[in-house]
Scaffold this active site. Sequence first.
Site, PDB file in Angstrom:
ATOM      1  N   MET A  58      43.937 -25.530 -32.288  1.00 19.62           N
ATOM      2  CA  MET A  58      45.235 -25.832 -32.923  1.00 19.62           C
ATOM      3  C   MET A  58      45.695 -24.626 -33.722  1.00 19.62           C
ATOM      4  O   MET A  58      44.902 -24.064 -34.501  1.00 19.62           O
ATOM      5  CB  MET A  58      45.079 -27.017 -33.869  1.00 19.62           C
ATOM      6  CG  MET A  58      44.540 -28.267 -33.203  1.00 19.62           C
ATOM      7  SD  MET A  58      44.305 -29.560 -34.441  1.00 19.62           S
ATOM      8  CE  MET A  58      43.661 -30.872 -33.408  1.00 19.62           C
ATOM      9  N   MET A  62      46.253 -26.371 -28.018  1.00 18.08           N
ATOM     10  CA  MET A  62      47.457 -26.902 -28.683  1.00 18.08           C
ATOM     11  C   MET A  62      48.091 -25.747 -29.431  1.00 18.08           C
ATOM     12  O   MET A  62      48.103 -25.695 -30.671  1.00 18.08           O
ATOM     13  CB  MET A  62      47.058 -28.052 -29.615  1.00 18.08           C
ATOM     14  CG  MET A  62      46.665 -29.313 -28.852  1.00 18.08           C
ATOM     15  SD  MET A  62      45.794 -30.512 -29.871  1.00 18.08           S
ATOM     16  CE  MET A  62      44.134 -29.872 -29.696  1.00 18.08           C
ATOM     17  N   SER A  78      34.810 -34.779 -28.365  1.00 22.85           N
ATOM     18  CA  SER A  78      35.571 -33.717 -29.029  1.00 22.85           C
ATOM     19  C   SER A  78      34.816 -33.185 -30.234  1.00 22.85           C
ATOM     20  O   SER A  78      34.583 -33.901 -31.211  1.00 22.85           O
ATOM     21  CB  SER A  78      36.939 -34.242 -29.475  1.00 22.85           C
ATOM     22  OG  SER A  78      37.535 -33.258 -30.300  1.00 22.85           O
ATOM     23  N   ASP A  87      43.179 -38.521 -24.151  1.00 28.22           N
ATOM     24  CA  ASP A  87      42.752 -37.873 -25.389  1.00 28.22           C
ATOM     25  C   ASP A  87      43.486 -38.453 -26.596  1.00 28.22           C
ATOM     26  O   ASP A  87      44.703 -38.305 -26.715  1.00 28.22           O
ATOM     27  CB  ASP A  87      43.018 -36.364 -25.265  1.00 28.22           C
ATOM     28  CG  ASP A  87      42.460 -35.567 -26.427  1.00 28.22           C
ATOM     29  OD1 ASP A  87      41.739 -36.136 -27.257  1.00 28.22           O
ATOM     30  OD2 ASP A  87      42.758 -34.354 -26.480  1.00 28.22           O
ATOM     31  N   HIS A 121      41.135 -27.394 -24.888  1.00 29.22           N
ATOM     32  CA  HIS A 121      42.480 -27.983 -25.003  1.00 29.22           C
ATOM     33  C   HIS A 121      43.287 -27.114 -25.952  1.00 29.22           C
ATOM     34  O   HIS A 121      43.069 -27.132 -27.168  1.00 29.22           O
ATOM     35  CB  HIS A 121      42.321 -29.420 -25.530  1.00 29.22           C
ATOM     36  CG  HIS A 121      43.593 -30.146 -25.771  1.00 29.22           C
ATOM     37  ND1 HIS A 121      43.645 -31.342 -26.474  1.00 29.22           N
ATOM     38  CD2 HIS A 121      44.875 -29.883 -25.416  1.00 29.22           C
ATOM     39  CE1 HIS A 121      44.891 -31.773 -26.529  1.00 29.22           C
ATOM     40  NE2 HIS A 121      45.667 -30.892 -25.912  1.00 29.22           N
ATOM     41  N   ASP A 146      39.058 -28.433 -29.193  1.00 29.25           N
ATOM     42  CA  ASP A 146      40.468 -28.529 -29.585  1.00 29.25           C
ATOM     43  C   ASP A 146      40.907 -27.298 -30.370  1.00 29.25           C
ATOM     44  O   ASP A 146      40.424 -27.064 -31.483  1.00 29.25           O
ATOM     45  CB  ASP A 146      40.672 -29.768 -30.462  1.00 29.25           C
ATOM     46  CG  ASP A 146      40.659 -31.056 -29.662  1.00 29.25           C
ATOM     47  OD1 ASP A 146      41.389 -31.129 -28.660  1.00 29.25           O
ATOM     48  OD2 ASP A 146      39.914 -31.980 -30.041  1.00 29.25           O
TER      49      ASP A 146
HETATM   50  C1  DX5 Z   1      44.020 -34.435 -31.117  1.00 31.18           C
HETATM   51  C2  DX5 Z   1      42.943 -33.782 -30.273  1.00 31.18           C
HETATM   52  C3  DX5 Z   1      41.903 -34.757 -29.844  1.00 31.18           C
HETATM   53  C4  DX5 Z   1      41.087 -35.310 -30.975  1.00 31.18           C
HETATM   54  C5  DX5 Z   1      40.589 -36.658 -30.585  1.00 31.18           C
HETATM   55  O1  DX5 Z   1      45.032 -33.537 -31.375  1.00 31.18           O
HETATM   56  O2  DX5 Z   1      43.503 -33.217 -29.096  1.00 31.18           O
HETATM   57  O3  DX5 Z   1      41.054 -34.192 -28.863  1.00 31.18           O
HETATM   58  O4  DX5 Z   1      39.999 -34.483 -31.317  1.00 31.18           O
HETATM   59  O5  DX5 Z   1      40.017 -37.257 -31.681  1.00 31.18           O
HETATM   60  P1  DX5 Z   1      39.874 -38.836 -31.800  1.00 31.18           P
HETATM   61  O6  DX5 Z   1      39.020 -39.285 -30.666  1.00 31.18           O
HETATM   62  O7  DX5 Z   1      39.232 -39.008 -33.149  1.00 31.18           O
HETATM   63  O8  DX5 Z   1      41.264 -39.429 -31.724  1.00 31.18           O
HETATM   64 ZN    ZN Z   2      42.055 -32.631 -27.425  1.00 29.42          ZN
END
Ligand code: DX5
Ligand code: ZN
Length: 219
Positions: free
Chosen positions: A37, A68, A8, A175, A66, A35
């Site tokens: 967000m 979110m 990630s 994840d 991904h 990611d």
């Molecule tokens: C969390 C993200 C993950 C995150 C994982 O909301 O979707 O992909 O980057 O990070 P680690 O591996 O540090 O938990």
């Molecule tokens: Zn993610």
Amino acid sequence: MSPLISPSILAADFANIQREVEMLNESVADFIHVDIMDGVFVPNISFGIPVTEAIRQHAQKPLDVHLMIVNPEKYLAAFRNAGAEIITVHYEACTHLHRTLQEIKSLGAKAGVAINPHTPVETLIDVIEEIDLVLIMSVNPGFGGQKFIPNTFSKITRLKEMILQKNAATKIEIDGGVTAANAGQLVASGADILVAGSFVFRSADPAQTIQDMKSIHLV
Ligand code: DX5
Ligand code: ZN
């Protein structure tokens, strides 16, 4: 079987994004996990379409995006155009999930569905054959570096059983809080793809850490 690894980029050094992507290119990583967000679906804002495009400029690995975000259907084409090969939307953000999956596939991307820790895998039973990958959140989405939720193991087992029963080709991605300490048990439970952010980027040698995760021993 060795897992596919999707580091990630959220945990990377954003001031040196080109260098970080080049490191991933040289590593045995299979994807680059991106990611997105929005500060609404999750209580944090990461980055959006221009940064995804900048990552794509340098990436030699497929982008595993991904989302979110609320109303992800509004941005599918934008992220596809920015280089997403896999587009994963959240079950909890989609009123018309079946339609959204069709739209992702019509754009020529692989369609993923992410589920939050409280969402049972069984809720996907009637749409599982339409899903290229299910992303099981093993932390609450919004931040990197959180602690893995152990209930994830039983979710993987149940999902794997459902996929086999339906004779579907769906992959299982995990994840959040993934490390070398839980990777073996995740794969043994049925996980195909492991996302890892802080475990990779905060290690002394990220490329070696990716290699170590890939050659993990099954427990
Ligand atoms: C969390 C993200 C993950 C995150 C994982 O909301 O979707 O992909 O980057 O990070 P680690 O591996 O540090 O938990
Ligand atoms: Zn993610």
